[in-house]
Design an enzyme around this catalytic site. Structure first.
Site, mmCIF file in Angstrom:
data_model
loop_
_atom_site.group_PDB
_atom_site.id
_atom_site.type_symbol
_atom_site.label_atom_id
_atom_site.label_comp_id
_atom_site.label_asym_id
_atom_site.label_seq_id
_atom_site.Cartn_x
_atom_site.Cartn_y
_atom_site.Cartn_z
ATOM 1 N N ASP A 176 6.978 -12.699 -3.777
ATOM 2 C CA ASP A 176 7.643 -11.967 -4.098
ATOM 3 C C ASP A 176 8.265 -13.714 -4.311
ATOM 4 O O ASP A 176 7.651 -14.196 -4.662
ATOM 5 C CB ASP A 176 9.248 -11.793 -2.910
ATOM 6 C CG ASP A 176 9.292 -13.223 -2.001
ATOM 7 O OD1 ASP A 176 8.643 -13.652 -1.932
ATOM 8 O OD2 ASP A 176 9.802 -12.470 -1.276
ATOM 9 N N ASP A 211 12.358 -16.071 -4.642
ATOM 10 C CA ASP A 211 13.002 -16.297 -3.993
ATOM 11 C C ASP A 211 14.002 -17.469 -5.038
ATOM 12 O O ASP A 211 13.861 -18.181 -4.930
ATOM 13 C CB ASP A 211 12.654 -16.805 -2.950
ATOM 14 C CG ASP A 211 11.967 -15.753 -1.369
ATOM 15 O OD1 ASP A 211 12.231 -14.775 -0.922
ATOM 16 O OD2 ASP A 211 10.684 -16.435 -2.202
ATOM 17 N N ASP A 270 14.080 -11.881 -3.442
ATOM 18 C CA ASP A 270 15.238 -11.893 -3.054
ATOM 19 C C ASP A 270 16.341 -12.788 -3.426
ATOM 20 O O ASP A 270 15.799 -13.723 -3.367
ATOM 21 C CB ASP A 270 14.849 -12.839 -1.545
ATOM 22 C CG ASP A 270 14.025 -11.554 -0.514
ATOM 23 O OD1 ASP A 270 13.828 -10.496 -0.711
ATOM 24 O OD2 ASP A 270 12.662 -12.072 0.351
HETATM 25 N N1 DCT Z 1 12.482 -17.643 6.288
HETATM 26 C C1 DCT Z 1 13.600 -17.669 6.640
HETATM 27 N N2 DCT Z 1 13.931 -16.555 7.662
HETATM 28 C C2 DCT Z 1 13.819 -15.820 8.062
HETATM 29 C C3 DCT Z 1 12.180 -15.405 6.819
HETATM 30 C C4 DCT Z 1 12.121 -16.109 5.911
HETATM 31 O O1 DCT Z 1 14.432 -18.787 6.567
HETATM 32 N N3 DCT Z 1 13.650 -14.730 8.500
HETATM 33 C C5 DCT Z 1 11.926 -18.307 5.123
HETATM 34 C C6 DCT Z 1 10.500 -18.814 4.914
HETATM 35 C C7 DCT Z 1 9.859 -18.990 3.635
HETATM 36 C C8 DCT Z 1 11.273 -18.640 2.717
HETATM 37 O O2 DCT Z 1 11.940 -17.862 3.310
HETATM 38 C C9 DCT Z 1 10.501 -17.094 1.742
HETATM 39 O O3 DCT Z 1 9.950 -16.340 2.584
HETATM 40 P P1 DCT Z 1 8.698 -15.602 2.576
HETATM 41 O O4 DCT Z 1 8.895 -15.032 0.656
HETATM 42 O O5 DCT Z 1 8.212 -14.594 3.083
HETATM 43 O O6 DCT Z 1 7.744 -16.601 2.588
HETATM 44 P P2 DCT Z 1 6.865 -16.998 0.459
HETATM 45 O O7 DCT Z 1 6.557 -19.409 2.217
HETATM 46 O O8 DCT Z 1 8.624 -17.261 -0.413
HETATM 47 O O9 DCT Z 1 5.685 -16.909 0.448
HETATM 48 P P3 DCT Z 1 4.814 -15.393 -0.434
HETATM 49 O O10 DCT Z 1 4.752 -16.771 -1.265
HETATM 50 O O11 DCT Z 1 4.466 -14.875 0.854
HETATM 51 O O12 DCT Z 1 6.561 -15.180 -0.850
HETATM 52 MG MG MG Z 2 8.304 -16.235 -1.974
#
Ligand code: DCT
Ligand code: MG
Length: 401
Positions: free
Chosen positions: A233, A235, A325
């Site tokens: 995704d 963010d 997100d």
């Molecule tokens: N995070 C957090 N609390 C949560 C869930 C996630 O603080 N309950 C943080 C940890 C990583 C960050 O947010 C982004 O989450 P993801 O999008 O799931 O991870 P990513 O590292 O961006 O990996 P991806 O490339 O798969 O999106």
């Molecule tokens: Mg991510």
């Protein structure tokens, strides 16, 4: 101010400076531990982990073992495999023999046995067994749907369901709104998002946010801020320079995305942030900021580069759906939220553990609390937080733990 622009400087900076920096590689033909191994910390926040992973053959297996343990609700083994994978990811070169990992933290007997198998046979029989396991296959498939967690996946498995088609045709299954979107856009959102696509979305979000509030502060977070080439995704974090002004911002942004005809799905969560609550010790707890989980429509023409959109061969739609997100903390919490949402998960987990065990402090996405002094430590930048913790600053692109 500098903060008022979308922070995508890492795109250009890392290209200009040739990041991620390749740490000098040493071939371990003599099987002696590399000098650096001697002082590898047990905490990811005291290691520098770029996207360049020299030990992927081991870490891929360990992450699968971690996932399988998670499905079995074996928390201990799950974390142990994740920690081991994370340590191996930080090494400056590939491990060629077991002697080379002597003295490394977080590598238990289980991990070492798996590594020995891979070193001897070039494969792990343990993981191959798991991959063939019917339950593992089903849970992995079900949890790959947006909105489906391990609990729902388990429930479906227990009902004898094994494929996505079976779930969709089972009359007694009630999908919630998020899961319906998950199935509807499954083929798009189960495909990785590329850096070029993330950049295109960054431009769309920036334009939308600044059309509403020209002084809004916006930053790319998650894996793309860490310099990853692909992600599941994209963010973003957004706030307003004046406290309280961020309150209606996210809903405005959502409306504007809808008006542009690119909002395919939106799950909005209002803020449940309460300053009187101490930072939460449990990492798995979601933070309390207002946020939204979106699926946006990205047009081919908006993506730069030869390859453009990540899509199937023969797909001539000219657009794809992407998961996005958006999180909107109040500005005085911005640094904590940025640090938390930049990840990686393991990096964040270890930051909290380090804070708690080594500094008697509680850290989460909202705040840092010093238990000894009984006071909250304020921060306006990520550097402030590292300094409070007595840690050397680790750049986002070195947080791929
Ligand atoms: N995070 C957090 N609390 C949560 C869930 C996630 O603080 N309950 C943080 C940890 C990583 C960050 O947010 C982004 O989450 P993801 O999008 O799931 O991870 P990513 O590292 O961006 O990996 P991806 O490339 O798969 O999106
Ligand atoms: Mg991510």
């Amino acid at each position: 101010s500098r903060l008022a622009v979308l922070d995508i400087s890492w795109f250009t900076d890392s290209m200009r400076e040739g990041r991620p920096v390749t740490v000098e590689t040493r071939h371990l033909t003599d099987c002696s531990p590399p000098t650096a191994v001697a002082n590898v910390s047990q905490y990811a926040c005291q290691r520098r982990t770029t996207t360049e992973n020299h030990n992927k053959i081991f870490t891929d297996v360990m992450e699968e073992l971690a996932e399988s343990s998670e499905f079995n609700e074996s928390k201990g083994p799950c974390l142990a495999f994740r920690r081991a994978a994370s340590v191996l990811k930080s090494l400056p070169s590939a491990v060629h023999c077991l002697e080379a990992i002597q003295g490394l933290p977080c590598l238990g007997e289980h991990t070492k046995a798996v590594m020995e198998e891979i070193l001897t046979f070039g494969r792990s029989f343990k993981v191959e067994e798991i991959r063939c396991d019917e339950r593992y296959q089903a849970l992995k498939l079900f949890t790959s749907v947006f909105g489906v967690g391990p609990k729902t996946a388990e429930k479906w498995y227990r009902r004898g369901l094994r494929s996505l088609k079976e779930i969709l045709t089972e009359p007694n299954i009630q999908l919630n709104r998020m899961q319906r979107a998950g199935f509807l856009y499954y083929s798009d959102i189960s495909k990785a998002v590329s850096k070029a696509e993330a950049k295109a979305l960054g431009c769309i979000i920036e334009e939308t946010v600044h059309w509403i509030a020209p002084d809004a502060i916006l930053a790319l977070t998650g894996g793309f801020r860490r310099g990853k080439e692909y992600g599941h995704d994209v963010d973003f974090l957004l706030t307003m320079p004046e406290m309280g002004k961020e309150e209606g911002l996210l809903l405005h942004v959502i409306d504007r995305l809808r008006d542009q005809g690119i909002l395919l799905y939106c799950e909005y969560q209002g803020s449940t942030f309460d300053v009187s609550k101490l930072p939460s010790w449990r990492f798995e707890d979601m933070d309390h900021f207002q946020k939204c989980f979106l699926i946006l429509r990205l047009e081919q023409g908006q993506v730069e580069g030869e390859r453009g959109l990540q899509s199937d061969p023969g797909d001539s739609r000219g657009w794809r759906a992407v998961r996005v997100d958006l999180v909107a903390p109040p500005v005085d919490r911005y640094a904590f939220a940025l640090l938390g949402w930049t990840g990686s998960r393991q990096f964040g987990r270890d930051l909290r553990t380090f804070a708690y065990k080594e500094r008697q402090m509680l850290l989460d996405n909202h705040a840092l609390y010093d238990k000894t002094k009984k006071l909250f430590l304020p921060a306006t930048t990520e550097e402030d937080i590292f300094a409070h913790l007595g840690l050397e600053y680790v750049e986002p692109w070195q947080r791929n733990a």
